[in-house]
Design a protein around this motif. Sequence first.
Motif, PDB file in Angstrom:
ATOM      1  N   PRO A   1     -16.313  15.834   0.279  1.00  0.00           N
ATOM      2  CA  PRO A   1     -15.599  16.647   1.279  1.00  0.00           C
ATOM      3  C   PRO A   1     -16.061  16.355   2.698  1.00  0.00           C
ATOM      4  CG  PRO A   1     -16.349  18.010  -0.558  1.00  0.00           C
ATOM      5  CD  PRO A   1     -17.031  16.683  -0.690  1.00  0.00           C
ATOM      6  N   TRP A   2     -17.369  16.187   2.892  1.00  0.00           N
ATOM      7  CA  TRP A   2     -17.897  15.936   4.233  1.00  0.00           C
ATOM      8  C   TRP A   2     -17.358  14.618   4.776  1.00  0.00           C
ATOM      9  CZ3 TRP A   2     -20.493  12.324   6.996  1.00  0.00           C
ATOM     10  CH2 TRP A   2     -21.083  12.741   8.200  1.00  0.00           C
ATOM     11  N   LEU A   3     -17.354  13.585   3.958  1.00  0.00           N
ATOM     12  CA  LEU A   3     -16.880  12.276   4.403  1.00  0.00           C
ATOM     13  C   LEU A   3     -15.397  12.325   4.774  1.00  0.00           C
ATOM     14  CD1 LEU A   3     -18.724  10.071   1.774  1.00  0.00           C
ATOM     15  CD2 LEU A   3     -19.060   9.940   4.249  1.00  0.00           C
ATOM     16  N   GLU A   4     -14.611  13.000   3.977  1.00  0.00           N
ATOM     17  CA  GLU A   4     -13.182  13.102   4.281  1.00  0.00           C
ATOM     18  C   GLU A   4     -12.958  13.879   5.578  1.00  0.00           C
ATOM     19  OE1 GLU A   4      -9.012  14.839   2.357  1.00  0.00           O
ATOM     20  OE2 GLU A   4     -10.738  14.389   1.047  1.00  0.00           O
ATOM     21  N   GLN A   5     -13.662  14.992   5.737  1.00  0.00           N
ATOM     22  CA  GLN A   5     -13.515  15.779   6.961  1.00  0.00           C
ATOM     23  C   GLN A   5     -13.918  14.972   8.189  1.00  0.00           C
ATOM     24  OE1 GLN A   5     -15.834  19.325   6.303  1.00  0.00           O
ATOM     25  NE2 GLN A   5     -14.628  19.928   4.516  1.00  0.00           N
TER      26      GLN A   5
ATOM     27  N   PRO B   1       0.810  -1.238   0.000  1.00  0.00           N
ATOM     28  CA  PRO B   1       0.000   0.000   0.000  1.00  0.00           C
ATOM     29  C   PRO B   1       0.832   1.272   0.000  1.00  0.00           C
ATOM     30  CG  PRO B   1       0.206  -0.806   2.227  1.00  0.00           C
ATOM     31  CD  PRO B   1       1.029  -1.738   1.356  1.00  0.00           C
ATOM     32  N   SER B   2       2.123   1.168  -0.284  1.00  0.00           N
ATOM     33  CA  SER B   2       3.016   2.301  -0.046  1.00  0.00           C
ATOM     34  C   SER B   2       2.716   3.513  -0.917  1.00  0.00           C
ATOM     35  CB  SER B   2       4.475   1.867  -0.269  1.00  0.00           C
ATOM     36  OG  SER B   2       4.664   1.375  -1.585  1.00  0.00           O
ATOM     37  N   THR B   3       1.999   3.335  -2.036  1.00  0.00           N
ATOM     38  CA  THR B   3       1.683   4.490  -2.880  1.00  0.00           C
ATOM     39  C   THR B   3       0.395   5.184  -2.461  1.00  0.00           C
ATOM     40  OG1 THR B   3       0.429   3.188  -4.496  1.00  0.00           O
ATOM     41  CG2 THR B   3       2.810   3.375  -4.836  1.00  0.00           C
ATOM     42  N   ALA B   4      -0.358   4.586  -1.549  1.00  0.00           N
ATOM     43  CA  ALA B   4      -1.669   5.118  -1.166  1.00  0.00           C
ATOM     44  C   ALA B   4      -1.570   5.963   0.102  1.00  0.00           C
ATOM     45  CB  ALA B   4      -2.660   3.988  -0.958  1.00  0.00           C
ATOM     46  N   ARG B   5      -2.467   6.935   0.206  1.00  0.00           N
ATOM     47  CA  ARG B   5      -2.577   7.782   1.389  1.00  0.00           C
ATOM     48  C   ARG B   5      -4.047   7.912   1.753  1.00  0.00           C
ATOM     49  NH1 ARG B   5       1.972   6.931   0.853  1.00  0.00           N
ATOM     50  NH2 ARG B   5       3.792   8.312   0.872  1.00  0.00           N
ATOM     51  N   GLY B   6      -4.309   8.094   3.054  1.00  0.00           N
ATOM     52  CA  GLY B   6      -5.674   8.323   3.479  1.00  0.00           C
ATOM     53  C   GLY B   6      -5.970   7.712   4.828  1.00  0.00           C
TER      54      GLY B   6
ATOM     55  N   LEU C   1     -19.205   9.891  15.593  1.00  0.00           N
ATOM     56  CA  LEU C   1     -18.569  10.237  14.321  1.00  0.00           C
ATOM     57  C   LEU C   1     -18.548   9.045  13.374  1.00  0.00           C
ATOM     58  CD1 LEU C   1     -15.606  12.390  15.687  1.00  0.00           C
ATOM     59  CD2 LEU C   1     -17.400  13.199  14.138  1.00  0.00           C
ATOM     60  N   LEU C   2     -18.254   7.865  13.918  1.00  0.00           N
ATOM     61  CA  LEU C   2     -18.218   6.663  13.081  1.00  0.00           C
ATOM     62  C   LEU C   2     -19.592   6.356  12.509  1.00  0.00           C
ATOM     63  CD1 LEU C   2     -16.814   4.157  11.941  1.00  0.00           C
ATOM     64  CD2 LEU C   2     -17.299   2.997  14.123  1.00  0.00           C
ATOM     65  N   GLU C   3     -20.631   6.419  13.341  1.00  0.00           N
ATOM     66  CA  GLU C   3     -21.980   6.121  12.856  1.00  0.00           C
ATOM     67  C   GLU C   3     -22.418   7.126  11.797  1.00  0.00           C
ATOM     68  OE1 GLU C   3     -24.743   5.667  16.024  1.00  0.00           O
ATOM     69  OE2 GLU C   3     -23.861   3.790  16.733  1.00  0.00           O
ATOM     70  N   ALA C   4     -22.126   8.409  12.019  1.00  0.00           N
ATOM     71  CA  ALA C   4     -22.482   9.418  11.025  1.00  0.00           C
ATOM     72  C   ALA C   4     -21.770   9.149   9.705  1.00  0.00           C
ATOM     73  CB  ALA C   4     -22.121  10.810  11.549  1.00  0.00           C
ATOM     74  N   LEU C   5     -20.498   8.783   9.792  1.00  0.00           N
ATOM     75  CA  LEU C   5     -19.718   8.474   8.590  1.00  0.00           C
ATOM     76  C   LEU C   5     -20.303   7.280   7.847  1.00  0.00           C
ATOM     77  CD1 LEU C   5     -17.073   8.966   6.953  1.00  0.00           C
ATOM     78  CD2 LEU C   5     -15.984   7.330   8.481  1.00  0.00           C
ATOM     79  N   LEU C   6     -20.615   6.214   8.571  1.00  0.00           N
ATOM     80  CA  LEU C   6     -21.129   5.005   7.939  1.00  0.00           C
ATOM     81  C   LEU C   6     -22.496   5.242   7.307  1.00  0.00           C
ATOM     82  CD1 LEU C   6     -20.161   2.314  10.607  1.00  0.00           C
ATOM     83  CD2 LEU C   6     -18.993   2.818   8.457  1.00  0.00           C
TER      84      LEU C   6
END
Length: 268
Positions: A110-114, A67-72, A141-146
């Motif tokens: 944007p909202w999901l990333e934030q 996964p070395s090329t990925a970020r997030g 926060l996790l539930e809202a994201l999911l």
Amino acid sequence: MTTVEDFCAHHDDWPWNPPRPGRATFHYLILVTEGVLRHDVDHVTRTVVPGQWLWVRAGHVQRWHDPSTARGPFILFEPEVIRPDTARVLAPFTAHDAPAVLTPHPDDVPWLEQTAYQLLDEHRALGRRPLAAHHALRCSLLEALLLRLAHSPGAAPLGPDRHHTYERFRDAVELNFREVHRVEDYATMLGCSVRTLSRAAQMATGRGAREVINERRLLEARRLLRHSRWSVHAVAAHLGFTDTANFGRFFRQRTGLTPAAYRTRNDP
């Protein structure tokens, strides 16, 4: 809660050199913000590009590529942290056959990333506030994201018009596929006719009810053969086959390989 880059740096070359399959006991949720992530989920290699999410559900067999090329952000959570009422809403999206790669609506990106980075910040803020508040914030926060991520286009395996009878059938199969293999028995269990159940499966998936049952048994066989040390005989018995020969015929008809040959194959 971490990031792909920190996970990669911390683990050096494990578990992607050499790639090792393993069965997830919790959920893996990764947002790719830069680079490309390749990841095997239930024997299929998925490619995740910036803006997309990888969701490996508990129970999936997965295999890492470098996964070395990925970020997030990289979120790991056990199913039990989701409140029961939220878990019921999310049930179609946490099912084993839900899509592994999600592409959110552009307005939600944007909202999901934030939110993901807020979750990471709160995870790292242990000690900044009382433990109960810290835990509640992380869960909220996790539930809202999911909930928002789950409503990405194509996120539900059945789409917006999913069939209630099929949902009940799918849940029953997930609980009983090791012991119950006849459509008639599932129809009795659900209080409907075989015809109704077959029609619901066909409408929802394009496959008959018997095929749905057999595909779930086959998926479990593939998972066990590739990630466990169980013998072929033990896998056959676990899945309710009367003997190894019957299991071998079942498996070969659907994959073109014997169980032993499939176990030693090098591809995903």
